[in-house]
Each structure stands twice: as C-alpha cells, then as structure tokens.
Design a protein around this motif. Sequence first.
Motif, PDB file in Angstrom:
ATOM      1  N   ILE A 231      11.092  -2.700   1.000  1.00  0.00           N
ATOM      2  CA  ILE A 231      11.225  -2.258  -0.388  1.00  0.00           C
ATOM      3  C   ILE A 231      11.181  -0.734  -0.445  1.00  0.00           C
ATOM      4  N   GLY A 235      13.786  -0.214  -5.386  1.00  0.00           N
ATOM      5  CA  GLY A 235      12.726  -1.154  -5.709  1.00  0.00           C
ATOM      6  C   GLY A 235      13.065  -2.606  -5.428  1.00  0.00           C
ATOM      7  N   PHE A 236      12.520  -3.489  -6.251  1.00  0.00           N
ATOM      8  CA  PHE A 236      12.715  -4.930  -6.079  1.00  0.00           C
ATOM      9  C   PHE A 236      14.176  -5.328  -6.302  1.00  0.00           C
ATOM     10  N   ASN A 239      16.596  -4.126  -3.286  1.00  0.00           N
ATOM     11  CA  ASN A 239      16.286  -4.459  -1.898  1.00  0.00           C
ATOM     12  C   ASN A 239      16.079  -5.939  -1.618  1.00  0.00           C
ATOM     13  N   ILE A 240      15.418  -6.664  -2.506  1.00  0.00           N
ATOM     14  CA  ILE A 240      15.160  -8.072  -2.225  1.00  0.00           C
ATOM     15  C   ILE A 240      16.454  -8.888  -2.135  1.00  0.00           C
ATOM     16  N   ASN A 282       8.224   0.567  -5.219  1.00  0.00           N
ATOM     17  CA  ASN A 282       7.840  -0.670  -4.526  1.00  0.00           C
ATOM     18  C   ASN A 282       6.756  -1.449  -5.266  1.00  0.00           C
TER      19      ASN A 282
END
Length: 322
Positions: A231, A235-236, A239-240, A282
């Motif tokens: 991350i 952020g989420f 990247n996720i 993050n």
Amino acid sequence: MTNSNSFSYKDAGVDVTAGYKAVELMSKSVMRTKIPGVLSSLGGFGGAFEIPEGYKHPVLISGTDGVGTKLKIAFALDKHDTIGIDCVAMCVNDVLACGAKPLFFLDYIATGKNYPEKIASIVSGVAEGCVQSGCALIGGETAEMPGFYPEDEYDLAGFTVGIVEREKILNPNNINAGDVIIALPSSGLHSNGFSLVRKLLEPSDELLTPTRIYVKDVLPVLDYVKSIAHITGGGFFENIPRALPENLTAKINLSALKILPVFEKVQRAGNLSQHEMFNTFNMGVGMILISSPDDANKILNSISDAYIIGEVIKGEREVTLC
C-alpha cells in the motif's frame, strides 16, 4: 588519490576529493550488509552478485523507487540517517509483493554539494534498510550537481533485485471469493502523500518515521499467501485492486482497521474526506496478504501484529469500504 584532484572542477562546484571521503566514511555501513553471493567490493564499476544455488527455475524480480518529498522533512530537521530505510523499503516491499526474496540493492544520491558526513549518514540508513530486508548493498552512485540542486538538498533513489522460483510467483488469478484479507500494520505515513502532508503539518520526527520493511515477516509464510498488495501512493483504492483478478472485489471492514493517530491529524488539518484519505495514504496498513480461510491462521500465528480486515467477494475488481 591526490593526483586526481582538479582545482578547476572544484571551482566549478564539484569536489572530487569529497567524493572519495564519502566513500571512505560509508564503507563500514556497506560492510554490514554483506551476505553470501556478494562477489564485488565497494568502489568498483559494477556490483557483482552470484545467483544462489538450489533454484530450479529462478526468476529475477526488479524494483526501483525513490523517497519523494518526504526528503523535505529530512532537510527541515537536518536528520538524514533514516531516510535511506525508506528508499530500501519502497523497493524491497514491491518485489516481495511478487513473492520474491530481495538479493541486492543499489542507491543513487544526487546533491548540490557533497558533504561527506551527510552522504555517509544517508547511506547508513540505506545499509540499515538492507540489513532489515536481508539483502546486500553492492553499489551505488553519488552525483554532485551544483546549479541543479541547492547545496543543502539531495535526491535519493534505489534499485533492488529479488529472486523467486517461477512457479511460486504470486498470481492474483489463484484468489477465490471467500478468501481472507490480512493487514500488516504500517509504521506511519511511510513515504507517500508528503506533498499534501507538508502543506498541513509542521515537520516533526513523527513524519520522518521510516517505512516498515516486511520482508522478514512475510518470507516464512509465502507458501500460504495467494497475493500481496504493497500500500503506497494511491492508498487502498489504487493498490489493492492490483492484487486482485478482474472478477473479484476486496471488501474491507472499516471497524476492523487500526488507523494510526497521524492519519487522524492529517485528516483534521486538511478537512479531508474519507475517500481522499484512503485514496492517498496507507491508513495504518502498509501491506495486505490474501489467503484462503484455512491458511489465514498460519499467517496470523507467524506474524504477531497481523490481523484480518476483510474478505474477497464476487464483483468488479475494486475496493469496497463498509
């Protein structure tokens, strides 16, 4: 080395002898990182590393990154011995996300004026990051660039190479609905979002907290991991999804998250929305691991501060906060 001195070059702003002094001062830090496989010594034209034995189909995974405007915090506090950890972390955590073990690292420091003690301090942080990740610092470059950078400033970037068996490269296509999302806590802001943070908060040691390196935590449990997301910037929301196949959604339970106080400070100072925060920072989760429900406990038992924050469900490749 005295014959290589150039007074004309020094008058132009480049002190060659300062470069030699910096190499001398950083040598002890570099030696801390020496591991089996290192075939070269500091000061050569290239760094040599022998591929370890025991691999059937070894694949080399490379990664490169810098520290970004977090460097401005280091300048403001005149503290330079931890920023190198960030540089290493941003690179080795990326190759780890592919399932690779970092082997070696090289750094690049460009500065307006070569102050040997400052360069050595920066490299001491790079060396510490290499020790934390179990890789070797086998080379680098210091470029003195007067007129391009201010005398008291510098830029720092790095490059790492890791290794993994071809059949063990992590593949998001192995994820199924019902798989578990496990969070590994961050140490703070890590090295992202500082162009915004610097507008909202005054420089402090808290902001300079080094990025956590996850290599030694994660390598022992890789056999139980299907996919990893590091991350970083974005952020989420950015990247996720990179760790998911096209037909699955990461469902994150907001009440399970352990959000660090520094993110609350940033949000209050900037009056930022929840979406802006999760799209930039993050939020206390530096890395996520995705595993089957049966293997999740093996990871949780191995990594003491790991915890479950959600699950994978059917849907678009995206993140849902609920």
